[in-house]
Design a protein around this motif. Sequence first.
Motif, mmCIF file in Angstrom:
data_model
loop_
_atom_site.group_PDB
_atom_site.id
_atom_site.type_symbol
_atom_site.label_atom_id
_atom_site.label_comp_id
_atom_site.label_asym_id
_atom_site.label_seq_id
_atom_site.Cartn_x
_atom_site.Cartn_y
_atom_site.Cartn_z
ATOM 1 N N ALA A 40 -30.018 -16.454 -19.941
ATOM 2 C CA ALA A 40 -30.067 -15.749 -18.658
ATOM 3 C C ALA A 40 -28.818 -16.055 -17.833
ATOM 4 O O ALA A 40 -28.257 -15.167 -17.190
ATOM 5 C CB ALA A 40 -31.323 -16.130 -17.886
ATOM 6 N N GLU A 41 -28.369 -17.303 -17.853
ATOM 7 C CA GLU A 41 -27.160 -17.683 -17.116
ATOM 8 C C GLU A 41 -25.910 -17.103 -17.751
ATOM 9 O O GLU A 41 -25.023 -16.605 -17.060
ATOM 10 C CB GLU A 41 -27.044 -19.203 -17.054
ATOM 11 N N ARG A 42 -25.831 -17.147 -19.075
ATOM 12 C CA ARG A 42 -24.629 -16.704 -19.782
ATOM 13 C C ARG A 42 -24.455 -15.190 -19.718
ATOM 14 O O ARG A 42 -23.364 -14.699 -19.440
ATOM 15 C CB ARG A 42 -24.695 -17.167 -21.240
ATOM 16 N N GLN A 43 -25.525 -14.451 -19.938
ATOM 17 C CA GLN A 43 -25.431 -12.996 -20.016
ATOM 18 C C GLN A 43 -25.639 -12.297 -18.674
ATOM 19 O O GLN A 43 -25.413 -11.103 -18.563
ATOM 20 C CB GLN A 43 -26.456 -12.457 -21.018
ATOM 21 N N HIS A 44 -26.098 -13.036 -17.667
ATOM 22 C CA HIS A 44 -26.453 -12.427 -16.369
ATOM 23 C C HIS A 44 -27.403 -11.254 -16.579
ATOM 24 O O HIS A 44 -27.267 -10.200 -15.976
ATOM 25 C CB HIS A 44 -25.216 -11.997 -15.581
ATOM 26 N N GLN A 45 -28.357 -11.477 -17.466
ATOM 27 C CA GLN A 45 -29.383 -10.489 -17.769
ATOM 28 C C GLN A 45 -30.746 -11.154 -17.636
ATOM 29 O O GLN A 45 -30.893 -12.345 -17.913
ATOM 30 C CB GLN A 45 -29.233 -9.967 -19.210
ATOM 31 N N PRO A 46 -31.746 -10.389 -17.227
ATOM 32 C CA PRO A 46 -33.081 -10.983 -17.145
ATOM 33 C C PRO A 46 -33.666 -11.238 -18.531
ATOM 34 O O PRO A 46 -33.338 -10.553 -19.495
ATOM 35 C CB PRO A 46 -33.894 -9.922 -16.402
ATOM 36 N N VAL A 47 -34.514 -12.242 -18.616
ATOM 37 C CA VAL A 47 -35.255 -12.527 -19.833
ATOM 38 C C VAL A 47 -36.710 -12.165 -19.540
ATOM 39 O O VAL A 47 -37.328 -12.728 -18.637
ATOM 40 C CB VAL A 47 -35.140 -14.016 -20.230
ATOM 41 N N PHE A 48 -37.238 -11.194 -20.267
ATOM 42 C CA PHE A 48 -38.601 -10.732 -20.053
ATOM 43 C C PHE A 48 -39.555 -11.548 -20.918
ATOM 44 O O PHE A 48 -39.326 -11.735 -22.110
ATOM 45 C CB PHE A 48 -38.716 -9.247 -20.395
#
Length: 90
Positions: free
Chosen positions: A20-28
Amino acid sequence: MLALSLSQAKLHLSQAIAEAERQHQPVFISSHGKVKAVLLSIHDYQQTQNQINFAERLQAWRDSYAQDLLIDDDIFTQTRSPEQGRDFSW
């Protein structure tokens, strides 16, 4: 987009946080086939909290330019013809 089951999230929480930190994407995170939660980096979470909705931005703009918007003169008075217009009917 990364999606994990609840059991996977329990086993691999530190890796999910790192993603989540690396990709700046949410983890569902899902349970029984339905998404139940979302994991965000603190940076992404703070960005969602700092967003102002459109109505608030518009009101702030109106407040900052309120004096400029209070124009007494009609800007079209100089360009309008003083003569009466054409006849019109519906």
